[in-house]
Motif scaffolding. Structure first.
Motif, PDB file in Angstrom:
ATOM      1  N   VAL A 144      15.277 -12.357 -13.768  1.00 53.33           N
ATOM      2  CA  VAL A 144      15.552 -12.209 -15.193  1.00 53.33           C
ATOM      3  C   VAL A 144      17.067 -12.167 -15.388  1.00 53.33           C
ATOM      4  N   ILE A 145      17.558 -12.944 -16.345  1.00 52.24           N
ATOM      5  CA  ILE A 145      18.969 -12.935 -16.689  1.00 52.24           C
ATOM      6  C   ILE A 145      19.086 -12.586 -18.167  1.00 52.24           C
ATOM      7  N   LEU A 146      19.785 -11.509 -18.459  1.00 51.02           N
ATOM      8  CA  LEU A 146      20.036 -11.078 -19.828  1.00 51.02           C
ATOM      9  C   LEU A 146      21.504 -11.336 -20.121  1.00 51.02           C
ATOM     10  N   SER A 147      21.787 -11.974 -21.262  1.00 55.21           N
ATOM     11  CA  SER A 147      23.184 -12.287 -21.563  1.00 55.21           C
ATOM     12  C   SER A 147      23.463 -12.150 -23.051  1.00 55.21           C
ATOM     13  N   VAL A 148      24.759 -12.006 -23.360  1.00 60.49           N
ATOM     14  CA  VAL A 148      25.222 -11.906 -24.741  1.00 60.49           C
ATOM     15  C   VAL A 148      26.164 -13.079 -24.991  1.00 60.49           C
TER      16      VAL A 148
ATOM     17  N   ILE B  48      16.817  -8.277 -11.934  1.00 58.90           N
ATOM     18  CA  ILE B  48      17.305  -8.291 -13.307  1.00 58.90           C
ATOM     19  C   ILE B  48      18.827  -8.242 -13.262  1.00 58.90           C
ATOM     20  N   THR B  49      19.467  -9.253 -13.861  1.00 57.57           N
ATOM     21  CA  THR B  49      20.919  -9.282 -13.910  1.00 57.57           C
ATOM     22  C   THR B  49      21.380  -9.430 -15.342  1.00 57.57           C
ATOM     23  N   GLY B  50      22.599  -8.993 -15.592  1.00 58.35           N
ATOM     24  CA  GLY B  50      23.172  -9.081 -16.925  1.00 58.35           C
ATOM     25  C   GLY B  50      24.484  -9.837 -16.906  1.00 58.35           C
TER      26      GLY B  50
ATOM     27  N   ALA C  30      17.646 -13.991 -23.304  1.00 59.86           N
ATOM     28  CA  ALA C  30      16.871 -13.520 -22.155  1.00 59.86           C
ATOM     29  C   ALA C  30      16.236 -14.737 -21.495  1.00 59.86           C
ATOM     30  N   GLU C  31      16.437 -14.857 -20.180  1.00 60.16           N
ATOM     31  CA  GLU C  31      15.860 -15.960 -19.408  1.00 60.16           C
ATOM     32  C   GLU C  31      15.078 -15.375 -18.250  1.00 60.16           C
ATOM     33  N   VAL C  32      14.023 -16.069 -17.871  1.00 55.24           N
ATOM     34  CA  VAL C  32      13.256 -15.642 -16.707  1.00 55.24           C
ATOM     35  C   VAL C  32      12.791 -16.881 -15.949  1.00 55.24           C
TER      36      VAL C  32
ATOM     37  N   THR D 200      21.049  -1.330 -18.443  1.00 53.32           N
ATOM     38  CA  THR D 200      20.821   0.109 -18.406  1.00 53.32           C
ATOM     39  C   THR D 200      19.420   0.386 -17.858  1.00 53.32           C
ATOM     40  N   PRO D 201      19.181   1.609 -17.413  1.00 50.63           N
ATOM     41  CA  PRO D 201      17.819   1.943 -16.948  1.00 50.63           C
ATOM     42  C   PRO D 201      16.762   1.726 -18.032  1.00 50.63           C
ATOM     43  N   ALA D 202      17.102   1.954 -19.299  1.00 45.20           N
ATOM     44  CA  ALA D 202      16.136   1.745 -20.386  1.00 45.20           C
ATOM     45  C   ALA D 202      15.769   0.266 -20.507  1.00 45.20           C
ATOM     46  N   ILE D 203      16.771  -0.613 -20.426  1.00 46.34           N
ATOM     47  CA  ILE D 203      16.495  -2.051 -20.499  1.00 46.34           C
ATOM     48  C   ILE D 203      15.701  -2.488 -19.274  1.00 46.34           C
ATOM     49  N   HIS D 204      16.060  -1.976 -18.115  1.00 48.69           N
ATOM     50  CA  HIS D 204      15.357  -2.317 -16.873  1.00 48.69           C
ATOM     51  C   HIS D 204      13.885  -1.919 -16.967  1.00 48.69           C
ATOM     52  N   ASP D 205      13.613  -0.721 -17.446  1.00 59.55           N
ATOM     53  CA  ASP D 205      12.231  -0.256 -17.589  1.00 59.55           C
ATOM     54  C   ASP D 205      11.466  -1.084 -18.620  1.00 59.55           C
ATOM     55  N   TYR D 206      12.152  -1.464 -19.704  1.00 58.90           N
ATOM     56  CA  TYR D 206      11.506  -2.255 -20.751  1.00 58.90           C
ATOM     57  C   TYR D 206      11.100  -3.627 -20.219  1.00 58.90           C
ATOM     58  N   VAL D 207      12.009  -4.283 -19.499  1.00 59.53           N
ATOM     59  CA  VAL D 207      11.714  -5.601 -18.928  1.00 59.53           C
ATOM     60  C   VAL D 207      10.590  -5.490 -17.896  1.00 59.53           C
TER      61      VAL D 207
END
Length: 105
Positions: free
Chosen positions: A39-43, A5-7, A50-52, A13-20
């Motif tokens: 997984v790539i999360l971006s703003v 998982i990369t951003g 979110a891409e996977v 964050t650990p919360a986002i990591h656990d959610y994914v």
């Protein structure tokens, strides 16, 4: 299953990591031959993306979702990915592809 998982422009964050991780466990329940998951999360301005990319035996599946909320984008992504994986699984199970219905040989 290797999970990466990369951003981009955000901290994972650990919360986002656990959610994914929790959302992607559903995929491995349906299809157990998952090799890698990236997984790539971006703003991007006001949109959260979110891409996977899932590497299966013999095929790569790429899905992306763009929403205003990152958690909503992850939810949409998980649903799309689940449909794609189930579709791939059904194609693999279908041993009679190419035969026309009603023609018995």
């Amino acid at each position: 299953m290797n999970l990466q998982i990369t951003g981009h422009h955000l901290e994972v964050t650990p919360a986002i990591h656990d959610y994914v991780t929790g959302k992607l466990e559903r995929v491995t329940r349906h299809f157990d031959s998952v090799i890698d998951v990236a997984v790539i999360l971006s703003v991007e301005k006001l949109k959260q993306k979110a891409e996977v990319t899932v590497h299966l035996s013999g095929k790569d599946v790429h899905v992306e979702a763009i929403e205003e909320d990152l958690y909503a984008a992850i939810d949409v992504l998980a649903d799309k990915l689940d449909r794609q994986i189930q579709k791939h699984k059904e194609i693999q199970k279908d041993h009679h592809r190419g035969q026309k219905i009603g023609h018995n040989i």
